[in-house]
Design a protein around this motif. Structure first.
Motif, PDB file in Angstrom:
ATOM      1  N   ALA A  11       0.934  -1.288  -0.082  1.00 15.98           N
ATOM      2  CA  ALA A  11       0.043   0.008   0.094  1.00 15.98           C
ATOM      3  C   ALA A  11       0.701   1.307  -0.095  1.00 15.98           C
ATOM      4  O   ALA A  11       0.455   2.264  -0.693  1.00 15.98           O
ATOM      5  N   GLY A  12       1.836   1.246   0.720  1.00 13.65           N
ATOM      6  CA  GLY A  12       2.883   2.289   0.791  1.00 13.65           C
ATOM      7  C   GLY A  12       3.360   2.589  -0.469  1.00 13.65           C
ATOM      8  O   GLY A  12       3.857   3.752  -0.996  1.00 13.65           O
ATOM      9  N   TYR A  13       3.844   1.640  -1.202  1.00 12.74           N
ATOM     10  CA  TYR A  13       4.415   1.744  -2.455  1.00 12.74           C
ATOM     11  C   TYR A  13       3.646   2.239  -3.565  1.00 12.74           C
ATOM     12  O   TYR A  13       3.924   3.405  -4.106  1.00 12.74           O
ATOM     13  N   PHE A  14       2.332   1.787  -3.659  1.00 14.80           N
ATOM     14  CA  PHE A  14       1.236   2.232  -4.654  1.00 14.80           C
ATOM     15  C   PHE A  14       0.810   3.577  -4.001  1.00 14.80           C
ATOM     16  O   PHE A  14       0.271   4.518  -4.999  1.00 14.80           O
ATOM     17  N   GLY A  15       0.881   3.983  -2.755  1.00 20.24           N
ATOM     18  CA  GLY A  15       0.612   5.398  -2.484  1.00 20.24           C
ATOM     19  C   GLY A  15       1.598   6.395  -2.683  1.00 20.24           C
ATOM     20  O   GLY A  15       1.237   7.457  -2.534  1.00 20.24           O
ATOM     21  N   LEU A  20       2.438   6.796  -8.877  1.00 26.67           N
ATOM     22  CA  LEU A  20       1.245   7.152  -9.594  1.00 26.67           C
ATOM     23  C   LEU A  20       1.626   7.666 -10.900  1.00 26.67           C
ATOM     24  O   LEU A  20       0.904   7.465 -11.808  1.00 26.67           O
ATOM     25  N   ARG A  21       2.599   8.629 -10.881  1.00 30.26           N
ATOM     26  CA  ARG A  21       2.574   9.306 -11.983  1.00 30.26           C
ATOM     27  C   ARG A  21       3.371   8.626 -13.063  1.00 30.26           C
ATOM     28  O   ARG A  21       3.150   8.667 -14.176  1.00 30.26           O
ATOM     29  N   ARG A  22       4.193   7.525 -12.495  1.00 31.48           N
ATOM     30  CA  ARG A  22       4.892   6.675 -13.589  1.00 31.48           C
ATOM     31  C   ARG A  22       4.062   5.596 -14.282  1.00 31.48           C
ATOM     32  O   ARG A  22       3.904   5.312 -15.468  1.00 31.48           O
ATOM     33  N   LEU A  23       2.825   5.274 -13.386  1.00 36.05           N
ATOM     34  CA  LEU A  23       1.618   4.566 -14.154  1.00 36.05           C
ATOM     35  C   LEU A  23       1.128   5.245 -14.845  1.00 36.05           C
ATOM     36  O   LEU A  23       0.664   4.548 -15.934  1.00 36.05           O
ATOM     37  N   ALA A  24       0.609   6.459 -14.542  1.00 35.44           N
ATOM     38  CA  ALA A  24      -0.148   7.167 -15.595  1.00 35.44           C
ATOM     39  C   ALA A  24       0.512   7.440 -16.720  1.00 35.44           C
ATOM     40  O   ALA A  24      -0.136   7.304 -17.924  1.00 35.44           O
ATOM     41  N   LEU A  25       1.796   7.697 -16.980  1.00 37.22           N
ATOM     42  CA  LEU A  25       2.804   7.861 -17.996  1.00 37.22           C
ATOM     43  C   LEU A  25       2.753   6.637 -18.884  1.00 37.22           C
ATOM     44  O   LEU A  25       2.673   6.469 -19.974  1.00 37.22           O
ATOM     45  N   ALA A  26       3.044   5.371 -18.027  1.00 35.39           N
ATOM     46  CA  ALA A  26       2.919   4.088 -18.514  1.00 35.39           C
ATOM     47  C   ALA A  26       1.780   3.865 -19.577  1.00 35.39           C
ATOM     48  O   ALA A  26       1.562   3.209 -20.513  1.00 35.39           O
ATOM     49  N   SER A  27       0.631   4.378 -18.799  1.00 35.46           N
ATOM     50  CA  SER A  27      -0.672   4.209 -19.596  1.00 35.46           C
ATOM     51  C   SER A  27      -0.738   4.780 -21.044  1.00 35.46           C
ATOM     52  O   SER A  27      -1.147   4.586 -22.044  1.00 35.46           O
TER      53      SER A  27
END
Length: 325
Positions: A11-15, A20-27
């Motif tokens: 939870a701490g990692y995904f928080g 979050l920004r890297r996952l959004a960019l990956a999308s």
């Protein structure tokens, strides 16, 4: 205790805002990848490599050796959908794990995720309709909509706290919206050009029936209109001192010129597949650059306080909205 600790660690990692920004960019990157690989399916004549959907054949969900390279290419593109969906799902988990949780971020992450099954269904209809060019065009445009959602999600991940909008003059915001509409029109007419051209995805696939020269000229006219609006925005932003917006407009102009060069070369060299694929990638970049200009007219600044606050380390690393391009 170890299990609780592991859960808290995840939870701490995904928080982490950075995750979050890297996952959004990956999308964003993953959805562009779907467009490019989808183009490869069509350009190699593999559009019906898997002749049905959701199965690859009537008896198998996966490709078979008898289907050869065309089946592998088509099935490979289908597999990428799962990767795109996984990235989007992780984006939702990260948005939910943020503290404080932001409702708008969660909604945007869900919107990006919902675009994945929607795209899969439209892709299924392209197969079931034997690559009907109208459906193929809709499939491409739906990808542009998902890319737009992913871009907004990515930019929203850089906007913490209470903010106030920058004072971009209303006429320039209107002109930016007009430019965005024209950019979308370029994409729409571009699908008509493709639907009238030689790269149907299968030798027996139908064509739209438009005169290729006439529809190509209409597409070029819209491109010139888009370029003119972009140049006008650049001058206008510079005149009012909107530095970030002016920079975004300049990037848009550069991307448009590069895309235009590819377009002219592919037309006069009779549409070689490699250039058509590059043009599809360029379409994604033009669309993203257009969205960056629109976003730049709504750049948020910190709300006024009793004194200037020192930027956080994380804020100091935030890229300008045009950095993705």
């Amino acid at each position: 205790m170890r299990r609780i600790s592991a859960v808290n660690g995840i939870a701490g990692y995904f928080g982490s805002p950075r995750v979050l920004r890297r996952l959004a960019l990956a999308s964003i990157i993953a959805n562009i990848g779907i467009v490019v690989t989808g183009g490869a399916v069509r350009l190699t004549g593999s559009g019906l490599g898997c002749p049905t959907w959701p199965r690859c054949t009537e008896d198998s969900y996966v490709t078979t050796p008898e289907m050869g390279i065309y089946g592998m290419i088509e099935f490979g593109n289908r597999l990428l959908t799962f990767a795109v969906g996984l990235i989007a799902l992780l984006g939702i988990l990260s948005a939910l794990a943020q503290r404080p949780r932001r409702k708008s971020l969660v909604q945007l992450s869900i919107l990006v995720f919902l675009g994945v099954p929607a795209q899969a269904v439209i892709g299924g209809f392209t197969v079931l309709t034997d690559l009907n060019p109208w459906v193929v065009g809709l499939h491409f445009l739906a990808s542009m909509a998902v890319i737009a959602a992913a871009y907004v999600f990515w930019r929203a991940a850089f906007e913490p706290g209470e903010t106030a909008p920058a004072e971009t003059p209303a006429p320039l915001r209107t002109l930016s919206w007009i430019t965005t509409v024209v950019s979308a029109a370029v994409l729409v007419v571009g699908t008509w050009v493709t639907g009238s051209g030689p790269h149907a995805g299968d030798q027996d696939a139908k064509r739209l029936g438009f005169d290729p020269e006439s529809i190509s000229q209409a597409h070029v006219d819209l491109v010139f209109l888009l370029l003119g609006l972009s140049v006008a925005l650049w001058f206008a932003f510079r005149a009012v001192g909107a530095t970030v917006a002016a920079r975004a407009a300049l990037v848009l102009i550069a991307v448009e010129l590069g895309q235009g060069l590819i377009g002219f070369v592919q037309y006069f060299t009779h549409l070689p597949g490699i250039l058509v694929g590059a043009h599809m990638l360029g379409s994604c970049l033009v669309w993203l650059a257009t969205l960056a200009v629109l976003r730049a007219t709504r750049i948020h600044q910190p709300t006024a306080t009793t004194g200037p606050a020192a930027p956080s380390t994380d804020d100091a690393r935030q890229p300008e909205p045009v950095a993705a391009h």
